[in-house]
Design a protein around this motif. Structure first.
Motif, PDB file in Angstrom:
ATOM      1  N   VAL A 255     -62.592 -51.100 -36.302  1.00  0.00           N
ATOM      2  CA  VAL A 255     -62.619 -51.153 -34.667  1.00  0.00           C
ATOM      3  C   VAL A 255     -61.221 -52.372 -34.839  1.00  0.00           C
ATOM      4  O   VAL A 255     -61.312 -53.354 -35.207  1.00  0.00           O
ATOM      5  CB  VAL A 255     -63.741 -51.942 -34.216  1.00  0.00           C
TER       6      VAL A 255
ATOM      7  N   ALA B  19     -68.268 -53.315 -32.168  1.00  0.00           N
ATOM      8  CA  ALA B  19     -68.209 -53.748 -33.721  1.00  0.00           C
ATOM      9  C   ALA B  19     -69.573 -54.058 -33.853  1.00  0.00           C
ATOM     10  O   ALA B  19     -70.343 -54.007 -35.055  1.00  0.00           O
ATOM     11  CB  ALA B  19     -67.143 -54.853 -33.797  1.00  0.00           C
TER      12      ALA B  19
ATOM     13  N   ILE C  18     -62.775 -55.474 -38.450  1.00  0.00           N
ATOM     14  CA  ILE C  18     -62.210 -55.806 -37.168  1.00  0.00           C
ATOM     15  C   ILE C  18     -61.044 -56.156 -37.550  1.00  0.00           C
ATOM     16  O   ILE C  18     -60.672 -56.879 -38.361  1.00  0.00           O
ATOM     17  CB  ILE C  18     -63.162 -56.430 -36.478  1.00  0.00           C
TER      18      ILE C  18
ATOM     19  N   GLY D 126     -60.862 -55.926 -32.184  1.00  0.00           N
ATOM     20  CA  GLY D 126     -62.385 -56.195 -32.235  1.00  0.00           C
ATOM     21  C   GLY D 126     -62.785 -57.527 -32.079  1.00  0.00           C
ATOM     22  O   GLY D 126     -64.150 -57.973 -32.413  1.00  0.00           O
TER      23      GLY D 126
ATOM     24  N   GLY E 163     -64.212 -54.074 -27.706  1.00  0.00           N
ATOM     25  CA  GLY E 163     -64.156 -53.990 -29.305  1.00  0.00           C
ATOM     26  C   GLY E 163     -65.093 -54.716 -30.082  1.00  0.00           C
ATOM     27  O   GLY E 163     -65.578 -54.009 -30.835  1.00  0.00           O
TER      28      GLY E 163
END
Length: 250
Positions: free
Chosen positions: A11, A23, A35, A14, A19
């Motif tokens: 992601v 996640a 992330i 994130g 985001g």
């Protein structure tokens, strides 16, 4: 059993808002989730909020050297990438006459260049049958004043999904886009600055324009992302999934 058990996901962007919400959901559904974020302090805070199952990589999607380092880490640690959620993006309000070259380049570098090269550099790690989700926006379908630069970047994201879905169909890689409407995130509220009253007025103005009569929440977008990332959407590619309370539909 989670819907993403055994999957490895990335992601981008994130650390906050959509985001971060996605996640968290991916981890709860059984995925190992990488992330990214540009600032270490925010990245560390996001990892603490997500808990076990997430790996943070400080990275700026507009810098190709950062992307190379990111995918090297994923390759060395996981060897593959089953789900890519290309979400990193920025937005700002500026009338056509007031947009600066710096603002234009920053928005396109992150939202368009960053998304394009994230996808390109992820390709070697995507197995046949992988899933890709791109964050677009209702703004891609509407003419929102004072957001023409951002709107154009989200229209680019929508076409990336169509083009890449066609190009990668032979490998069974599905590429779709999510187009959120007004979702209550730090990014959305930040358009009104730090004033509490201005933020409340912003939310109320959005709510009046949405058929369902309210702004959305991050969990509602995360549910859509899980659907597109999982086998539930196995016959869906090149699509645009609106999560907008009917804003761009009614």
């Amino acid at each position: 059993m989670g819907q993403l058990d055994g999957k490895t996901a990335l992601v981008t962007g994130g650390t906050a808002g959509i985001g971060l919400g996605v996640a968290k959901r991916f981890v709860r559904e059984g995925a190992t989730v990488y992330i990214t974020g540009r600032r270490k302090q925010e990245l560390d805070a996001a990892l603490e909020a997500i808990g076990t199952g997430a790996v943070g990589v400080q990275s700026d999607v507009s810098k190709l050297t950062d992307l190379d380092a990111l995918f090297t880490i994923i390759k060395e640690r996981s060897g593959r990438l089953d789900v890519l959620f290309a979400n990193a993006g920025v937005a700002s309000l500026a009338a056509l006459a007031d947009v600066t070259e710096e603002e234009y380049e920053r928005t396109f570098d992150i939202n368009v260049k960053g998304m394009f090269f994230t996808m390109q550099k992820a390709l070697p790690l995507l197995p046949d049958g992988a899933t890709v989700i791109l964050t677009s926006s209702v703004n891609a379908s509407q003419g929102i004043p004072s957001m023409s630069v951002y709107n154009a970047t989200k229209a680019a994201a929508r076409n990336f999904a169509r083009s890449w879905a066609a190009e990668l169909a032979g490998r069974g890689i599905r590429v779709n886009s999510i187009s959120p409407g007004p979702i209550e995130t730090p990014g959305l509220l930040g358009l009104a600055g730090d004033d509490v009253d201005a933020r409340r007025e912003l939310k109320e103005n959005f709510a009046r324009s949405i058929p369902l009569g309210r702004t959305g929440n991050v969990d509602e977008v995360a549910s859509a992302a899980v659907f597109l990332a999982s086998d539930q959407s196995s016959f869906t590619t090149g699509a645009e999934l609106f999560v907008d309370g009917g804003l761009a539909q009614v």
